[in-house]
Write a protein that holds these residues in place. Structure first.
Motif, PDB file in Angstrom:
ATOM      1  N   ALA A   1      57.767  70.349 -56.998  1.00  0.00           N
ATOM      2  CA  ALA A   1      58.473  71.043 -55.922  1.00  0.00           C
ATOM      3  C   ALA A   1      58.167  70.413 -54.566  1.00  0.00           C
ATOM      4  CB  ALA A   1      58.092  72.528 -55.921  1.00  0.00           C
ATOM      5  N   VAL A   2      56.901  70.071 -54.340  1.00  0.00           N
ATOM      6  CA  VAL A   2      56.528  69.436 -53.074  1.00  0.00           C
ATOM      7  C   VAL A   2      57.186  68.058 -52.956  1.00  0.00           C
ATOM      8  CG1 VAL A   2      54.599  68.510 -51.732  1.00  0.00           C
ATOM      9  CG2 VAL A   2      54.371  70.714 -52.876  1.00  0.00           C
TER      10      VAL A   2
ATOM     11  N   ARG B   1      51.706  74.651 -64.352  1.00  0.00           N
ATOM     12  CA  ARG B   1      52.083  75.256 -63.066  1.00  0.00           C
ATOM     13  C   ARG B   1      51.725  74.331 -61.904  1.00  0.00           C
ATOM     14  NH1 ARG B   1      50.463  81.721 -63.336  1.00  0.00           N
ATOM     15  NH2 ARG B   1      51.921  82.293 -65.028  1.00  0.00           N
ATOM     16  N   ARG B   2      50.586  73.693 -62.010  1.00  0.00           N
ATOM     17  CA  ARG B   2      50.169  72.763 -60.964  1.00  0.00           C
ATOM     18  C   ARG B   2      51.132  71.575 -60.900  1.00  0.00           C
ATOM     19  NH1 ARG B   2      44.974  71.922 -58.968  1.00  0.00           N
ATOM     20  NH2 ARG B   2      45.060  70.612 -57.118  1.00  0.00           N
TER      21      ARG B   2
ATOM     22  N   SER C   1      54.306  72.629 -59.279  1.00  0.00           N
ATOM     23  CA  SER C   1      54.190  72.752 -57.819  1.00  0.00           C
ATOM     24  C   SER C   1      54.220  71.381 -57.161  1.00  0.00           C
ATOM     25  CB  SER C   1      52.907  73.504 -57.449  1.00  0.00           C
ATOM     26  OG  SER C   1      51.756  72.731 -57.752  1.00  0.00           O
TER      27      SER C   1
END
Length: 209
Positions: free
Chosen positions: A170-171, A163-164, A167
């Motif tokens: 995504a950033v 998940r990290r 993310s």
């Protein structure tokens, strides 16, 4: 070079920290450090991949003669992918062979991958020339990373925070949009202006993210 310039010093810090933690604080603390190292290296590679892919034409135009533009524009992202695979192999997974005293196992892991990489390189270069060399580098780097990851996770698994990592991806995507917008705004300032403004826009969004 930008990847190794940043990842090398990171490795110089994390390796003694990892080895001390393994010796003095136990395996659980060493696993936490490995997870953090993995996140750090992924953040680095994600940023550099975006920058190289999206600014490759501007960088090539600034640094090279025109006859080299076409090949280099194609090769830059390919070489960057290969470099990221090698960084993860060497600075995340291979360190575990040394930490746990399994260097002989590392040699047995490397040998078949090295032979396969040489065969791939000869075959792809014969088939596709310079582009084949780039493809072989990516395949060889990926094979090496996967082999090291599979073997080391048998004797020293550590959490991979998917998940990290998602993310961070995504950033990086948001930073890529900011970079593209900045390049469009800087169009009248030439390749140097586009490179500088695009880099600043990406770094700002990525840092905030």
């Amino acid at each position: 070079q930008p990847i190794d310039f940043l990842a090398g010093p990171i490795n110089n810090i994390t390796v003694p920290t990892l080895f001390r933690a393994y010796a003095n604080q136990g395996e659980e603390r060493a696993r936490q450090i490995q997870t953090g190292t993995g996140i750090t290296l992924y953040m680095l590679c994600a940023a550099l991949l975006v920058g190289v892919i999206m600014l490759r034409e501007q960088i090539v135009h600034l640094l090279l003669k025109e006859q080299f533009w076409a090949d280099t524009v194609w090769l830059m992202p390919v070489i960057t992918f290969a470099s990221c695979f090698l960084i993860f192999k060497a600075y995340l997974f291979d360190n575990l062979f040394h930490m746990t005293g399994r260097t002989a196992l590392k040699l047995r892991t490397i040998l078949p991958v090295t032979i396969a990489s040489v065969i791939l390189s000869v075959g792809f270069i014969w088939w596709l020339g310079l582009k084949g060399a780039g493809i072989a580098a990516v395949l060889g780097g990926a094979m090496g990373m996967i082999a090291s990851a599979r073997i080391t996770r048998r004797f020293f698994p550590f959490p991979l925070p998917w998940r990290r990592l998602a993310s961070i991806t995504a950033v990086a995507g948001a930073g890529a949009l900011a970079l593209a917008l900045a390049v469009r705004l800087a169009h009248g300032f030439g390749d140097l202006g586009e490179t500088i403004l695009g880099t600043l826009a990406f770094c700002l969004v990525y840092a905030v993210g």
